[in-house]
Design an enzyme around this catalytic site. Structure first.
Site, short mmCIF file in Angstrom:
data_model
loop_
_atom_site.label_atom_id
_atom_site.label_comp_id
_atom_site.label_asym_id
_atom_site.label_seq_id
_atom_site.Cartn_x
_atom_site.Cartn_y
_atom_site.Cartn_z
N GLU A 251 32.49 51.03 24.83
CA GLU A 251 33.83 50.86 24.26
C GLU A 251 34.04 49.38 23.97
OE1 GLU A 251 36.95 52.40 26.74
OE2 GLU A 251 35.89 54.27 27.08
N LYS A 253 35.51 45.89 24.33
CA LYS A 253 36.21 45.23 25.45
C LYS A 253 37.28 44.34 24.85
CE LYS A 253 35.54 42.71 29.77
NZ LYS A 253 36.77 41.93 29.74
N ARG A 258 45.36 44.01 31.18
CA ARG A 258 45.21 45.41 31.58
C ARG A 258 46.57 45.96 32.02
NH1 ARG A 258 40.20 47.31 35.20
NH2 ARG A 258 40.58 49.53 35.27
N GLU A 303 44.58 48.45 27.51
CA GLU A 303 44.54 47.00 27.37
C GLU A 303 45.61 46.67 26.34
OE1 GLU A 303 42.53 45.32 29.35
OE2 GLU A 303 42.29 43.34 28.46
N PHE A 343 42.37 53.35 27.39
CA PHE A 343 40.95 53.58 27.68
C PHE A 343 40.67 54.51 28.85
CE2 PHE A 343 41.78 49.45 29.78
CZ PHE A 343 41.34 49.71 31.06
N ARG A 420 34.24 47.78 42.30
CA ARG A 420 33.45 47.23 41.19
C ARG A 420 32.08 47.86 41.30
NH1 ARG A 420 34.21 42.92 38.03
NH2 ARG A 420 35.77 41.90 39.29
N LYS A 426 30.06 45.46 31.89
CA LYS A 426 30.54 44.69 30.74
C LYS A 426 29.42 43.84 30.16
CE LYS A 426 32.93 41.67 33.98
NZ LYS A 426 34.17 41.09 34.41
P1 ATP Z 1 37.19 39.99 32.80
O1 ATP Z 1 37.47 38.76 33.62
O2 ATP Z 1 35.81 40.04 32.20
O3 ATP Z 1 38.26 40.39 31.87
P2 ATP Z 1 37.96 41.60 35.03
O4 ATP Z 1 37.37 41.05 36.28
O5 ATP Z 1 39.39 41.39 34.75
O6 ATP Z 1 37.06 41.18 33.79
P3 ATP Z 1 36.36 43.91 34.92
O7 ATP Z 1 36.55 45.24 35.49
O8 ATP Z 1 35.24 43.13 35.43
O9 ATP Z 1 37.73 43.14 35.04
O10 ATP Z 1 36.16 44.03 33.34
C1 ATP Z 1 36.84 45.02 32.67
C2 ATP Z 1 38.16 44.49 32.17
O11 ATP Z 1 38.13 44.53 30.78
C3 ATP Z 1 39.29 45.38 32.60
O12 ATP Z 1 39.96 44.86 33.73
C4 ATP Z 1 40.18 45.47 31.38
O13 ATP Z 1 41.29 44.60 31.54
C5 ATP Z 1 39.35 44.97 30.25
N1 ATP Z 1 39.05 45.97 29.22
C6 ATP Z 1 39.19 45.77 27.88
N2 ATP Z 1 38.78 46.83 27.20
C7 ATP Z 1 38.37 47.75 28.11
C8 ATP Z 1 37.83 49.05 27.99
N3 ATP Z 1 37.63 49.64 26.80
N4 ATP Z 1 37.52 49.70 29.14
C9 ATP Z 1 37.70 49.13 30.34
N5 ATP Z 1 38.20 47.90 30.49
C10 ATP Z 1 38.53 47.20 29.40
#
Ligand code: ATP
Length: 593
Positions: A251, A253, A258, A303, A343, A420, A426
């Protein structure tokens, strides 16, 4: 139960930095606690009145606490203030002045109970509007008049938000398992209950009242935010295939904020990644969701991305900072509009979908959301080979996304709240560059600045999170990238997290000039990860006596206020980055030979 029982236990906890001792003190306290108030005891122990997602603060700053101590003891504010300058701890100052007034405690008719204190603190928190400062003051002073000096110390710390016993969520869960769950093997079920409710109080009450079997039956509740599922990271598509198998879903990103969306009939609630209730910040999103989510009750994830309404183009994450406000919300909404990319779906019309695999959730999501210009499903593609993945990745980046989130479609691809894991991976733009990944680190200390930086910070001591130990392990000192504006802002920002000594959950060999409770998370870009005898991150894992350090760190300017310290980059992630770096190095050496 008498409040003095709690105060005694807090004193015991404070005297130890060892998590095991902390847990057993807590177990003792829970065993003494009548089940009907166990939720309150759990909240108080963490210096709160409610779970974090309930936005109620006591509204008592240090100054008001000083006034309350003055009022309760008859001492002058100036004297109390000057003692506070010495101790640096308003709780300790309160204790000292109440000790000086033995007559105040001698004539006390009855001892304070936990309920008395809790209810009075709630009353203080709920007092608002004109004249509220005066009312808060007299409520607090009244409470202090009935307290012993030791009780006063903790009441004042709780009410000013400076209790900081270092009792982490995981420690409370350990203690609940032993006190009410019949032992450590109840821990997993308790953790799941916590992950889907984000409310230690509810979990504590459920297990205390109904026993361990009820905890296994614990279900998702609309209105209680779930702790989010998180992704691991990898920097090559081949590695992702290795983890997820021959076929998986990718998907876009999106680079936004979020949102966990809770819909209960017409009522919409929005929770941030840190589970704060941020419904009021996004009235536009609330309207869009009310209109375009078909189920009566549902929990979904999206998101929220800043967009240019005229062109439909996505704007970077920083744009959303304008929406982080309590006042002027409507103006900010007009100037900085957002779109939503849905999502995931975790609950709909009475059914808990968290235990369903990804494709079932996605199908239900597609049925539940009616897409429009501003509410869309995240763009997704079933991936079978590296080429199609790279093409999809390029498309995502070109459209203003950070990259892809690759998601397992296996039978076990459930929604793992609060974890996690490798079900989501990612794959970001920056992983493709020579630089090390960006990491989100916790500020645990600071070093005084010299020369041009005299009077502010020279560098920040930063740590990664170790979830299995529940500790913060230092990984670098960072002074680069801090602008004059940051240097002015940081000391104020850190003031309320300042400690007189290293925090119990921080592991550090380095001595900092200032120590902080792990609270603030910042984004840092490093050049390289090296072995280091002076940093504790992953100590002894690669080589005995060595931890890992990030070299040439630079603050990117991004404060991750959407992350709690436990959401920071983990020690395991840094370890993986180090291993991947080694692998890359070896590969490039091999190519040169
Ligand atoms: P980052 O700092 O890379 O944004 P994070 O630590 O906040 O990551 P992770 O779970 O590691 O969170 O990475 C996924 C994040 O990406 C989610 O928290 C969400 O906010 C964002 N995101 C964007 N698009 C998507 C998607 N299609 N599916 C899941 N998460 C998504």
């Amino acid at each position: 139960m008498k409040f003095s029982v709690i105060a005694d236990c807090y004193e015991e906890i404070e005297a130890t930095a060892k998590r095991l001792e902390m847990t057993s003190s807590l177990v003792e306290l829970l065993k003494l606690t009548p089940t009907r108030i166990v939720d309150k005891v759990v909240y108080l122990t963490q210096g709160k009145l409610y779970p974090d997602f309930v936005d109620v603060q006591t509204g008592v700053a240090e100054k008001l606490a000083v006034q309350a101590v003055a009022k309760a003891t008859g001492e002058s504010e100036r004297k109390i203030q000057s003692n506070l300058a010495e101790t640096g701890d308003v709780g300790e100052t309160a204790q000292r002045f109440l000790e000086k007034k033995p007559q105040a405690t001698l004539f006390k008719a009855v001892s304070l109970t936990v309920e008395d204190v809790y209810e009075r603190l709630v009353k203080i928190a709920r007092t608002s509007g004109s004249g509220s400062t005066e009312r808060k003051l007299s409520l607090l002073a009244g409470l202090l008049t009935n307290a012993t000096s030791k009780e006063a110390k903790y009441i004042i710390r709780i009410v000013t938000g400076s209790l900081r016993l270092g009792v982490a969520d995981m420690t409370v869960l350990d203690a609940l398992a032993v006190a009410y769950g019949g032992g450590r093997d109840a821990r997993e079920a308790l953790e799941r209950a916590y992950n889907i409710s984000s409310d230690l109080g509810i979990v504590a009450k459920e297990v205390a009242e109904k026993g361990r079997s009820s905890i296994r039956e614990f279900r998702v509740v609309v209105g209680n935010p779930m702790r989010p599922m998180l992704a691991e990271r990898l920097s090559s598509s081949e590695d992702i295939f290795e983890k997820l198998g021959k076929k998986f879903m990718a998907e876009f990103k999106y680079d936004g904020e979020r949102l966990q969306v809770h819909k209960q009939g017409d009522r919409i609630m929005l929770f941030s990644r840190r589970l704060e209730n941020i419904t009021n910040q996004y009235p536009d999103a609330v309207d869009l969701l009310r209109e375009h989510v078909e189920s009566k009750d549902a929990i979904l994830e999206a998101e929220c991305v800043a967009v240019d309404i005229d062109t439909g183009e996505m704007k970077p994450f920083q744009e959303l900072m304008h929406r982080r406000r309590k006042y002027g919300v409507n103006k900010a909404m007009e100037e900085h509009p957002v779109s939503l990319f849905m999502f995931d779906l975790l609950y709909a019309d009475g059914k808990d979908y968290t235990l369903e695999p990804y494709l079932t959730r996605r199908q239900k999501l597609e049925k539940t959301v009616t897409e429009t210009e501003r509410v869309r499903l995240s763009k997704s593609l079933m991936i079978h080979n590296v080429k199609s993945m790279e093409r999809f990745f390029a498309e995502a980046v070109e459209r203003g996304c950070e990259g892809l989130v690759c998601k397992s479609i296996a039978e076990n691809s459930t929604y793992q709240a609060g974890a996690r894991g490798w079900l989501w991976i990612k794959y970001k733009r920056e992983y493709k560059s020579e630089m090390t990944d960006r990491v989100d680190l916790v500020v645990v200390g600071a070093l005084h600045g010299r020369g041009r930086r005299a009077g502010t910070y020279g560098a920040l001591l930063l740590a990664a999170y170790n979830p299995s130990e529940d500790t913060f392990e230092t990984v670098t000192k960072c002074g680069t990238g801090l602008t004059d504006e940051d240097l002015e802002k940081l000391p104020n920002m850190m003031e309320r997290h300042k400690l007189l000594h290293k925090h119990a959950r921080v592991k550090s060999i380095l001595e900092a000039d200032l120590w902080f409770a792990p609270s603030i998370v910042i984004e840092v870009l490093g050049a390289e990860i090296t072995l280091s005898p002076i940093h504790t991150c992953a100590m002894d894992t690669i080589r005995k006596g060595c931890g890992l350090a990030i070299r040439f760190p630079r603050f990117t300017g991004r404060y991750r206020s959407d992350k709690s310290p436990e959401d920071a980059t983990t020690v395991e992630e840094i370890l993986n980055m180090y291993r991947r770096q080694l692998k890359r190095l070896k590969e490039s050496h091999a190519m040169q030979l």
